[in-house]
Design an enzyme around this catalytic site. Structure first.
Site, PDB file in Angstrom:
ATOM      1  N   TYR A 147       0.830  -1.207   0.000  1.00  0.00           N
ATOM      2  CA  TYR A 147       0.000   0.000   0.000  1.00  0.00           C
ATOM      3  C   TYR A 147       0.867   1.261   0.000  1.00  0.00           C
ATOM      4  CZ  TYR A 147      -3.836   3.181   1.134  1.00  0.00           C
ATOM      5  OH  TYR A 147      -4.741   4.208   1.111  1.00  0.00           O
ATOM      6  N   GLU A 154       1.605   6.463  -7.003  1.00  0.00           N
ATOM      7  CA  GLU A 154       0.479   7.254  -7.501  1.00  0.00           C
ATOM      8  C   GLU A 154       0.749   8.749  -7.345  1.00  0.00           C
ATOM      9  OE1 GLU A 154      -3.314   6.045  -5.834  1.00  0.00           O
ATOM     10  OE2 GLU A 154      -2.660   3.943  -5.786  1.00  0.00           O
TER      11      GLU A 154
END
Length: 221
Positions: A147, A154
């Site tokens: 994560y 991102e």
């Protein structure tokens, strides 16, 4: 009647999970092979189609949550799916200049490993009513590393796309126009980056809570 609906739900979700699992398997396989043979600059070109298909398929998971087909709350499903769709289409597809960035590799590898584990876990649960203990542990543990690496990728790709948003003016609407409305894609991206600041810790905390609940339940059983 209720039994028929339940069976139809299980068949649908089983097929859905395994089809999307295959899509992410393609993404991981192509990215690793390309990374080894040609370097990170060629990864996006190798995974573009399966990445777009697999990630876009996740949009129906928002509907799944809304109508109660799955237990996942919309509050958790919506931000995760929408942020990934934004990066897939609003960043990588829209700004080819960043497709050769090394963060593309870390992004697709983080996403694909996470999703291969997740979709196989739920695919087995829907098909057989349970998944192996080791897969349960992977489902609720690998995100601890994947994560943060996915989120970092991102954010990094959105940030690197900012100059190209300004230069191209793509998706921006300037005044004056017949709608008497203006929209700046660059400032929209800045806003999205700002949302990542509180949003990412919130999602991570939610997933930690889910991990504790799932592993505790597995120990009791």
């Amino acid at each position: 009647m209720a039994g028929t609906i339940t069976s139809a739900r299980r068949v649908y979700l089983t097929i859905y999970n395994w089809v999307v699992f295959y899509g992410w398997l393609q993404v991981l396989y192509r990215s690793l092979i390309t990374l080894r043979q040609s370097g990170h600059q060629s990864v996006y070109a190798a995974v573009e189609t399966p990445l777009q298909l697999a990630q876009s398929a996740a949009a129906v998971e928002i509907l799944h949550s809304l109508i109660g087909l799955v237990r996942s709350p919309v509050s958790a499903t919506l931000p995760q799916v929408s942020s990934r769709l934004y990066v897939t289409w609003g960043i990588l597809y829209s700004f080819p200049e960043i497709r050769t960035h090394f963060l593309v590799s870390s992004l697709v590898i983080s996403w694909s490993i996470t999703e291969i584990i997740r979709y196989s876990f739920f695919g087995l649960k829907e098909a057989f009513g349970a998944a192996p203990g080791w897969l349960l542990w992977l489902r609720y543990s690998t995100f601890l590393a994947l994560y943060p690496s996915g989120i970092t990728s991102e954010v990094g790709l959105i940030y690197n796309a900012l100059p190209y948003m300004v230069e191209s003016g793509k998706y921006s609407l300037r005044m004056p126009n017949k709608w008497n409305f203006s929209f700046d894609y660059y400032y929209n991206a800045i806003l999205i980056l700002g949302i990542y600041v509180p949003g990412s810790p919130h999602m991570y905390g939610y997933m930690l809570g889910q991990r504790k609940k799932a592993l505790s339940k597995a120990k009791r059983e």
